[in-house]
Design a protein around this motif. Sequence first.
Motif, PDB file in Angstrom:
ATOM      1  N   ALA A 127       0.861  -1.182   0.000  1.00 43.85           N
ATOM      2  CA  ALA A 127       0.000   0.000   0.000  1.00 43.85           C
ATOM      3  C   ALA A 127       0.898   1.233   0.000  1.00 43.85           C
ATOM      4  CB  ALA A 127      -0.919   0.021   1.213  1.00 43.85           C
ATOM      5  N   ARG A 128       0.415   2.276  -0.613  1.00 41.94           N
ATOM      6  CA  ARG A 128       1.182   3.524  -0.689  1.00 41.94           C
ATOM      7  C   ARG A 128       1.498   4.036   0.717  1.00 41.94           C
ATOM      8  NH1 ARG A 128       1.326   6.805  -5.162  1.00 41.94           N
ATOM      9  NH2 ARG A 128      -0.360   5.511  -5.931  1.00 41.94           N
ATOM     10  N   ALA A 129       2.738   4.464   0.915  1.00 39.98           N
ATOM     11  CA  ALA A 129       3.215   5.076   2.160  1.00 39.98           C
ATOM     12  C   ALA A 129       3.232   4.108   3.350  1.00 39.98           C
ATOM     13  CB  ALA A 129       2.412   6.327   2.496  1.00 39.98           C
ATOM     14  N   LYS A 130       3.261   2.796   3.066  1.00 38.01           N
ATOM     15  CA  LYS A 130       3.325   1.799   4.137  1.00 38.01           C
ATOM     16  C   LYS A 130       4.440   0.801   3.865  1.00 38.01           C
ATOM     17  CE  LYS A 130      -1.571   1.626   5.371  1.00 38.01           C
ATOM     18  NZ  LYS A 130      -2.669   0.704   5.708  1.00 38.01           N
ATOM     19  N   LEU A 131       4.859   0.116   4.928  1.00 38.97           N
ATOM     20  CA  LEU A 131       5.761  -1.014   4.748  1.00 38.97           C
ATOM     21  C   LEU A 131       5.086  -2.031   3.836  1.00 38.97           C
ATOM     22  CD1 LEU A 131       6.809  -1.457   8.464  1.00 38.97           C
ATOM     23  CD2 LEU A 131       8.338  -0.782   6.605  1.00 38.97           C
TER      24      LEU A 131
ATOM     25  N   PHE B 201       7.097 -15.036   6.039  1.00 41.40           N
ATOM     26  CA  PHE B 201       7.567 -13.725   5.611  1.00 41.40           C
ATOM     27  C   PHE B 201       8.967 -13.847   5.029  1.00 41.40           C
ATOM     28  CE2 PHE B 201       3.976 -12.761   8.093  1.00 41.40           C
ATOM     29  CZ  PHE B 201       3.492 -11.558   7.602  1.00 41.40           C
ATOM     30  N   VAL B 202       9.162 -13.263   3.850  1.00 46.09           N
ATOM     31  CA  VAL B 202      10.432 -13.360   3.131  1.00 46.09           C
ATOM     32  C   VAL B 202      11.165 -12.025   3.157  1.00 46.09           C
ATOM     33  CG1 VAL B 202      11.492 -13.883   0.895  1.00 46.09           C
ATOM     34  CG2 VAL B 202       9.490 -15.185   1.645  1.00 46.09           C
ATOM     35  N   THR B 203      10.460 -10.929   2.852  1.00 48.23           N
ATOM     36  CA  THR B 203      11.092  -9.606   2.841  1.00 48.23           C
ATOM     37  C   THR B 203      10.117  -8.560   3.351  1.00 48.23           C
ATOM     38  OG1 THR B 203      10.383  -9.056   0.591  1.00 48.23           O
ATOM     39  CG2 THR B 203      12.540 -10.120   0.821  1.00 48.23           C
ATOM     40  N   ARG B 204      10.697  -7.446   3.816  1.00 48.52           N
ATOM     41  CA  ARG B 204       9.932  -6.249   4.173  1.00 48.52           C
ATOM     42  C   ARG B 204      10.627  -5.076   3.504  1.00 48.52           C
ATOM     43  NH1 ARG B 204       9.345  -4.188  10.301  1.00 48.52           N
ATOM     44  NH2 ARG B 204      11.523  -3.681   9.985  1.00 48.52           N
ATOM     45  N   HIS B 205       9.836  -4.217   2.849  1.00 48.07           N
ATOM     46  CA  HIS B 205      10.388  -3.061   2.142  1.00 48.07           C
ATOM     47  C   HIS B 205       9.821  -1.787   2.749  1.00 48.07           C
ATOM     48  CE1 HIS B 205      11.826  -5.662  -1.127  1.00 48.07           C
ATOM     49  NE2 HIS B 205      10.745  -6.347  -0.865  1.00 48.07           N
ATOM     50  N   PRO B 206      10.691  -0.796   2.970  1.00 47.94           N
ATOM     51  CA  PRO B 206      10.168   0.480   3.478  1.00 47.94           C
ATOM     52  C   PRO B 206       9.392   1.186   2.375  1.00 47.94           C
ATOM     53  CG  PRO B 206      12.501   0.657   2.978  1.00 47.94           C
ATOM     54  CD  PRO B 206      12.128  -0.786   2.783  1.00 47.94           C
ATOM     55  N   PRO B 207       8.494   2.074   2.764  1.00 48.31           N
ATOM     56  CA  PRO B 207       7.777   2.842   1.737  1.00 48.31           C
ATOM     57  C   PRO B 207       8.741   3.757   0.994  1.00 48.31           C
ATOM     58  CG  PRO B 207       7.131   3.531   3.958  1.00 48.31           C
ATOM     59  CD  PRO B 207       8.079   2.391   4.116  1.00 48.31           C
ATOM     60  N   LEU B 208       8.403   4.053  -0.230  1.00 43.98           N
ATOM     61  CA  LEU B 208       9.218   4.989  -1.002  1.00 43.98           C
ATOM     62  C   LEU B 208       9.081   6.386  -0.407  1.00 43.98           C
ATOM     63  CD1 LEU B 208       8.379   3.818  -4.609  1.00 43.98           C
ATOM     64  CD2 LEU B 208      10.538   3.522  -3.376  1.00 43.98           C
ATOM     65  N   PRO B 209      10.123   7.193  -0.478  1.00 46.65           N
ATOM     66  CA  PRO B 209      10.012   8.571   0.001  1.00 46.65           C
ATOM     67  C   PRO B 209       8.986   9.340  -0.817  1.00 46.65           C
ATOM     68  CG  PRO B 209      12.295   8.006  -0.491  1.00 46.65           C
ATOM     69  CD  PRO B 209      11.442   6.887  -0.978  1.00 46.65           C
ATOM     70  N   GLU B 210       8.301  10.270  -0.160  1.00 46.10           N
ATOM     71  CA  GLU B 210       7.310  11.086  -0.849  1.00 46.10           C
ATOM     72  C   GLU B 210       7.965  12.112  -1.764  1.00 46.10           C
ATOM     73  OE1 GLU B 210       3.975  10.723  -0.890  1.00 46.10           O
ATOM     74  OE2 GLU B 210       4.306   8.893   0.278  1.00 46.10           O
ATOM     75  N   GLU B 211       9.188  12.527  -1.412  1.00 44.64           N
ATOM     76  CA  GLU B 211       9.891  13.559  -2.202  1.00 44.64           C
ATOM     77  C   GLU B 211      10.939  12.893  -3.071  1.00 44.64           C
ATOM     78  OE1 GLU B 211      11.513  16.543   0.321  1.00 44.64           O
ATOM     79  OE2 GLU B 211       9.654  16.753   1.448  1.00 44.64           O
ATOM     80  N   GLU B 212      11.250  13.552  -4.171  1.00 47.73           N
ATOM     81  CA  GLU B 212      12.317  13.076  -5.070  1.00 47.73           C
ATOM     82  C   GLU B 212      13.665  13.415  -4.499  1.00 47.73           C
ATOM     83  OE1 GLU B 212      12.062  11.246  -7.950  1.00 47.73           O
ATOM     84  OE2 GLU B 212       9.995  11.073  -7.344  1.00 47.73           O
TER      85      GLU B 212
END
Length: 124
Positions: free
Chosen positions: A64-68, A113-124
Amino acid sequence: MATWITICDTCKREGHPGPAEGADLPGARLAALVEQAAEGTPLRTRRIACLMGCDHGCNVAVQARAKLCYTLGRFDPTPEAAQAIVAWGLLHAESASGQVPYKLWPAPVKGHFVTRHPPLPEEE
């Protein structure tokens, strides 16, 4: 903001006999079960040809956007697995960060559970 369950529909399990296509693949069977279990929920599902987690098939990603975001794998294509994936996906959707306390995890997803990814930054 939708929570998505992406299911690899080309996943094979170790020892799967020879080449297979379509609905015969374990990933396709799991995808159909997850889609069925998610009906009537706010979760969205989609299939993809490969999540590149072949050592861990059958694989799903919960995003989901802005979530792990999480990748889960090593499932058998069973209704119990699909229901647990959807149940965990609903908990992910309810969480502001995407993190779900371990004590709330449905038992059939524990150890998957295999991997966890942080959300992408909101800013470039």
